[in-house]
Design a protein around this motif. Sequence first.
Motif, PDB file in Angstrom:
ATOM      1  N   MET A   1      32.323  79.810 -15.160  1.00 20.07           N
ATOM      2  CA  MET A   1      31.371  80.592 -14.405  1.00 20.07           C
ATOM      3  C   MET A   1      31.947  80.883 -13.016  1.00 20.07           C
ATOM      4  O   MET A   1      32.513  80.019 -12.370  1.00 20.07           O
ATOM      5  N   SER A   2      31.783  82.107 -12.571  1.00 21.02           N
ATOM      6  CA  SER A   2      32.314  82.517 -11.277  1.00 21.02           C
ATOM      7  C   SER A   2      31.165  82.932 -10.368  1.00 21.02           C
ATOM      8  O   SER A   2      30.204  83.544 -10.817  1.00 21.02           O
ATOM      9  N   ILE A   3      31.277  82.581  -9.089  1.00 19.72           N
ATOM     10  CA  ILE A   3      30.256  83.030  -8.150  1.00 19.72           C
ATOM     11  C   ILE A   3      30.744  84.283  -7.428  1.00 19.72           C
ATOM     12  O   ILE A   3      31.934  84.464  -7.182  1.00 19.72           O
ATOM     13  N   ASN A   4      29.786  85.136  -7.120  1.00 22.02           N
ATOM     14  CA  ASN A   4      30.042  86.388  -6.433  1.00 22.02           C
ATOM     15  C   ASN A   4      29.697  86.201  -4.962  1.00 22.02           C
ATOM     16  O   ASN A   4      28.557  85.862  -4.633  1.00 22.02           O
ATOM     17  N   VAL A   5      30.670  86.399  -4.084  1.00 16.72           N
ATOM     18  CA  VAL A   5      30.489  86.202  -2.645  1.00 16.72           C
ATOM     19  C   VAL A   5      30.675  87.536  -1.933  1.00 16.72           C
ATOM     20  O   VAL A   5      31.625  88.266  -2.210  1.00 16.72           O
ATOM     21  N   LEU A   6      29.771  87.845  -1.025  1.00 14.14           N
ATOM     22  CA  LEU A   6      29.903  89.041  -0.204  1.00 14.14           C
ATOM     23  C   LEU A   6      30.312  88.620   1.198  1.00 14.14           C
ATOM     24  O   LEU A   6      29.623  87.831   1.845  1.00 14.14           O
ATOM     25  N   ALA A   7      31.445  89.143   1.651  1.00 12.77           N
ATOM     26  CA  ALA A   7      31.926  88.898   3.015  1.00 12.77           C
ATOM     27  C   ALA A   7      31.494  90.067   3.890  1.00 12.77           C
ATOM     28  O   ALA A   7      31.710  91.228   3.538  1.00 12.77           O
ATOM     29  N   ILE A   8      30.869  89.735   5.014  1.00  8.50           N
ATOM     30  CA  ILE A   8      30.407  90.755   5.955  1.00  8.50           C
ATOM     31  C   ILE A   8      31.080  90.486   7.293  1.00  8.50           C
ATOM     32  O   ILE A   8      30.900  89.421   7.880  1.00  8.50           O
ATOM     33  N   CYS A   9      31.847  91.454   7.747  1.00  9.26           N
ATOM     34  CA  CYS A   9      32.563  91.322   9.017  1.00  9.26           C
ATOM     35  C   CYS A   9      31.806  92.074  10.096  1.00  9.26           C
ATOM     36  O   CYS A   9      31.488  93.252   9.934  1.00  9.26           O
ATOM     37  N   GLY A  10      31.533  91.397  11.191  1.00  4.77           N
ATOM     38  CA  GLY A  10      30.802  91.999  12.300  1.00  4.77           C
ATOM     39  C   GLY A  10      31.604  92.958  13.145  1.00  4.77           C
ATOM     40  O   GLY A  10      31.052  93.650  13.983  1.00  4.77           O
ATOM     41  N   SER A  11      32.906  93.030  12.927  1.00  3.64           N
ATOM     42  CA  SER A  11      33.742  93.980  13.663  1.00  3.64           C
ATOM     43  C   SER A  11      34.025  95.179  12.773  1.00  3.64           C
ATOM     44  O   SER A  11      34.316  95.031  11.590  1.00  3.64           O
ATOM     45  N   LEU A  12      33.980  96.356  13.354  1.00  3.10           N
ATOM     46  CA  LEU A  12      34.228  97.575  12.590  1.00  3.10           C
ATOM     47  C   LEU A  12      35.682  98.042  12.662  1.00  3.10           C
ATOM     48  O   LEU A  12      36.070  98.938  11.926  1.00  3.10           O
ATOM     49  N   ARG A  13      36.480  97.440  13.534  1.00  4.86           N
ATOM     50  CA  ARG A  13      37.875  97.865  13.695  1.00  4.86           C
ATOM     51  C   ARG A  13      38.715  97.501  12.473  1.00  4.86           C
ATOM     52  O   ARG A  13      38.620  96.386  11.958  1.00  4.86           O
ATOM     53  N   ALA A  14      39.555  98.398  12.016  1.00  2.00           N
ATOM     54  CA  ALA A  14      40.410  98.161  10.847  1.00  2.00           C
ATOM     55  C   ALA A  14      41.369  96.992  11.079  1.00  2.00           C
ATOM     56  O   ALA A  14      41.651  96.230  10.156  1.00  2.00           O
ATOM     57  N   LYS A  15      41.887  96.862  12.303  1.00  2.00           N
ATOM     58  CA  LYS A  15      42.849  95.803  12.607  1.00  2.00           C
ATOM     59  C   LYS A  15      42.194  94.599  13.278  1.00  2.00           C
ATOM     60  O   LYS A  15      42.862  93.797  13.924  1.00  2.00           O
ATOM     61  N   SER A  16      40.914  94.457  13.081  1.00  2.00           N
ATOM     62  CA  SER A  16      40.166  93.344  13.648  1.00  2.00           C
ATOM     63  C   SER A  16      40.658  92.017  13.092  1.00  2.00           C
ATOM     64  O   SER A  16      40.932  91.889  11.894  1.00  2.00           O
ATOM     65  N   THR A  17      40.745  91.019  13.956  1.00  2.00           N
ATOM     66  CA  THR A  17      41.132  89.679  13.498  1.00  2.00           C
ATOM     67  C   THR A  17      40.035  89.065  12.631  1.00  2.00           C
ATOM     68  O   THR A  17      40.327  88.291  11.718  1.00  2.00           O
ATOM     69  N   ASN A  18      38.791  89.411  12.880  1.00  4.42           N
ATOM     70  CA  ASN A  18      37.707  88.928  12.019  1.00  4.42           C
ATOM     71  C   ASN A  18      37.804  89.547  10.630  1.00  4.42           C
ATOM     72  O   ASN A  18      37.596  88.876   9.628  1.00  4.42           O
ATOM     73  N   ARG A  19      38.169  90.806  10.573  1.00  2.04           N
ATOM     74  CA  ARG A  19      38.414  91.449   9.282  1.00  2.04           C
ATOM     75  C   ARG A  19      39.623  90.780   8.610  1.00  2.04           C
ATOM     76  O   ARG A  19      39.661  90.601   7.396  1.00  2.04           O
ATOM     77  N   GLY A  20      40.602  90.372   9.420  1.00  3.88           N
ATOM     78  CA  GLY A  20      41.762  89.652   8.887  1.00  3.88           C
ATOM     79  C   GLY A  20      41.362  88.321   8.261  1.00  3.88           C
ATOM     80  O   GLY A  20      41.927  87.915   7.229  1.00  3.88           O
ATOM     81  N   LEU A  21      40.388  87.639   8.854  1.00  8.98           N
ATOM     82  CA  LEU A  21      39.897  86.393   8.264  1.00  8.98           C
ATOM     83  C   LEU A  21      39.291  86.640   6.882  1.00  8.98           C
ATOM     84  O   LEU A  21      39.576  85.905   5.937  1.00  8.98           O
ATOM     85  N   VAL A  22      38.464  87.683   6.747  1.00 11.92           N
ATOM     86  CA  VAL A  22      37.841  87.923   5.436  1.00 11.92           C
ATOM     87  C   VAL A  22      38.850  88.451   4.418  1.00 11.92           C
ATOM     88  O   VAL A  22      38.742  88.138   3.234  1.00 11.92           O
ATOM     89  N   ARG A  23      39.834  89.209   4.888  1.00 13.31           N
ATOM     90  CA  ARG A  23      40.889  89.640   3.953  1.00 13.31           C
ATOM     91  C   ARG A  23      41.655  88.433   3.427  1.00 13.31           C
ATOM     92  O   ARG A  23      41.971  88.346   2.240  1.00 13.31           O
ATOM     93  N   TYR A  24      41.960  87.488   4.323  1.00  5.46           N
ATOM     94  CA  TYR A  24      42.659  86.277   3.897  1.00  5.46           C
ATOM     95  C   TYR A  24      41.788  85.500   2.908  1.00  5.46           C
ATOM     96  O   TYR A  24      42.267  85.028   1.880  1.00  5.46           O
ATOM     97  N   ALA A  25      40.502  85.368   3.224  1.00  2.00           N
ATOM     98  CA  ALA A  25      39.590  84.656   2.327  1.00  2.00           C
ATOM     99  C   ALA A  25      39.552  85.324   0.955  1.00  2.00           C
ATOM    100  O   ALA A  25      39.628  84.650  -0.083  1.00  2.00           O
ATOM    101  N   GLN A  26      39.461  86.641   0.934  1.00  2.00           N
ATOM    102  CA  GLN A  26      39.408  87.363  -0.339  1.00  2.00           C
ATOM    103  C   GLN A  26      40.675  87.123  -1.153  1.00  2.00           C
ATOM    104  O   GLN A  26      40.616  86.898  -2.364  1.00  2.00           O
ATOM    105  N   ALA A  27      41.817  87.151  -0.505  1.00  2.00           N
ATOM    106  CA  ALA A  27      43.100  86.972  -1.199  1.00  2.00           C
ATOM    107  C   ALA A  27      43.329  85.531  -1.646  1.00  2.00           C
ATOM    108  O   ALA A  27      44.160  85.285  -2.521  1.00  2.00           O
TER     109      ALA A  27
END
Length: 181
Positions: A1-27
């Motif tokens: 069984m797999s759980i479905n997780v939604l990551a929501i980043c509060g920064s809208l910038r493409a090169k945001s470090t917060n977006r980098g955290l969620v990209r790392y988490a996803q990978a």
Amino acid sequence: MSINVLAICGSLRAKSTNRGLVRYAQAHAPEGMKIHIADLMEVPFYNSDLAEKPAAVKQLLQQMGEADALILACPEYNYSLAPALKNALDWASREPDNHLLSGKPVAIMGAGGGMGTSRSQYHLRQVCVFLNLHPLNQPEVFSNAFAGSFDTDGNLIDEKIQGLVRKQLDALLSWQQQLSR
């Protein structure tokens, strides 16, 4: 069984470090977890006068409804959470009985200056109380965005923070399983 997780980043910038955290988490999601990243670029500020929800809001709410857990990447703006993140939560909280958020487990992470978003994360935890979200207590992920932990594209390169993110994902998986019993 797999759980479905939604990551929501509060920064809208493409090169945001917060977006980098969620990209790392996803990978690097552990076995049994699939992470999707929400797109907040077209989500307007919550306004109850809108007769119909915009398409971007409908998409976000659908993703939240399908999620078993959330990851909230929380930038710090003026000692508080970013408006885009708060706005996403505001839209979801207006659904009947708060059914999109209430009772869901949440992992909170963030990258910023000085104390690495600790103030905004603690403010976000207050919002979580009202929304009946269940944030993990540990491990906490606070990263200084300006201390060499990220490359110029906002990608997480610091091995210590990478390890914390992976530990947090493992804890989120366990927390979701515990809460769903």
